[in-house]
Scaffold this motif. Structure first.
Motif, PDB file in Angstrom:
ATOM      1  N   ASP A 111      41.885  33.260  44.112  1.00  0.00           N
ATOM      2  CA  ASP A 111      41.709  33.610  42.714  1.00  0.00           C
ATOM      3  C   ASP A 111      42.929  34.365  42.187  1.00  0.00           C
ATOM      4  OD1 ASP A 111      40.110  33.749  40.297  1.00  0.00           O
ATOM      5  OD2 ASP A 111      39.947  35.900  40.716  1.00  0.00           O
ATOM      6  N   ALA A 114      45.602  31.808  41.518  1.00  0.00           N
ATOM      7  CA  ALA A 114      45.335  31.043  40.296  1.00  0.00           C
ATOM      8  C   ALA A 114      45.606  31.883  39.053  1.00  0.00           C
ATOM      9  CB  ALA A 114      43.886  30.556  40.304  1.00  0.00           C
ATOM     10  N   VAL A 115      45.231  33.158  39.082  1.00  0.00           N
ATOM     11  CA  VAL A 115      45.472  34.032  37.930  1.00  0.00           C
ATOM     12  C   VAL A 115      46.967  34.241  37.722  1.00  0.00           C
ATOM     13  CG1 VAL A 115      45.244  36.428  37.155  1.00  0.00           C
ATOM     14  CG2 VAL A 115      43.251  35.200  37.974  1.00  0.00           C
ATOM     15  N   LYS A 131      39.956  27.564  38.132  1.00  0.00           N
ATOM     16  CA  LYS A 131      39.101  28.732  38.366  1.00  0.00           C
ATOM     17  C   LYS A 131      37.662  28.318  38.677  1.00  0.00           C
ATOM     18  CE  LYS A 131      39.905  32.466  36.131  1.00  0.00           C
ATOM     19  NZ  LYS A 131      40.064  33.531  35.157  1.00  0.00           N
ATOM     20  N   TRP A 132      37.116  27.390  37.906  1.00  0.00           N
ATOM     21  CA  TRP A 132      35.738  26.954  38.144  1.00  0.00           C
ATOM     22  C   TRP A 132      35.626  26.081  39.389  1.00  0.00           C
ATOM     23  CZ3 TRP A 132      31.592  29.188  36.493  1.00  0.00           C
ATOM     24  CH2 TRP A 132      31.668  29.974  35.357  1.00  0.00           C
ATOM     25  N   ARG A 135      35.421  28.580  42.174  1.00  0.00           N
ATOM     26  CA  ARG A 135      34.089  29.181  42.234  1.00  0.00           C
ATOM     27  C   ARG A 135      33.069  28.231  42.856  1.00  0.00           C
ATOM     28  NH1 ARG A 135      34.270  31.795  36.172  1.00  0.00           N
ATOM     29  NH2 ARG A 135      35.664  33.525  36.713  1.00  0.00           N
TER      30      ARG A 135
END
Length: 165
Positions: A111, A114-115, A131-132, A135
């Protein structure tokens, strides 16, 4: 300069005038287009001097978040030693805690990547998709590790068997 003189002398004036009119209308259409191509990169709203927007303050993404990341990373070392020192079949709770901690640690790392690299200002479509997807993959991995720990030999027994093979 000399090439333009040669061009003017060899081409008929009507052809040159027609090509100039076409190029000027193409330039006008390109500048009025909402998604015009800009050499050197994507188009941003605003100017270079506009400040970036900051997310609203949140306890889950501040110093508590940083402390939780460090706590999980530091706790993985003794948890790994404890899970392998005891048998996973005798203490299945160690298997569950180790599996959950590894998944959380991996999710936080992916994460953060990705951020950092898929900022929503530059990648407005790809950023949320990644992001999804992360998750969904994390939830799927949690379900898989839970199923493996409860219905099969468990995480530590698997690693012990692979290590001995």
């Amino acid at each position: 300069m000399s090439s333009s003189l040669i061009l003017r002398s060899t081409l008929p004036k009507a052809l040159v005038k027609r090509s100039l009119i076409r190029s000027s209308t193409q330039i006008r259409q390109a500048t009025s287009d909402r998604f015009a191509y800009v050499p050197g990169g994507p188009i941003y709203k605003g100017t270079v001097n506009d400040p970036t927007t900051f997310p609203p303050p949140s306890k889950t993404h501040g110093s508590y978040h940083w402390a939780f990341e460090r706590l999980v990373s530091a706790a993985l070392v003794p948890m790994t030693v404890a899970a392998f020192a005891t048998s996973g079949t005798n203490y299945p709770i160690f298997d569950g805690i180790l599996g959950l901690s590894l998944i959380i640690h991996s999710h936080i790392g992916f994460d953060s990547s990705a951020v950092d690299y898929l900022h929503p200002r530059k990648f407005s479509v790809l950023g949320p998709i990644v992001k999804w997807t992360l998750r969904a993959a994390t939830v799927g991995t949690m379900v898989g590790v839970y199923q493996f720990n409860t219905n099969d030999i468990g995480l530590t027994e698997l690693i012990a068997k692979v290590w001995a093979a």
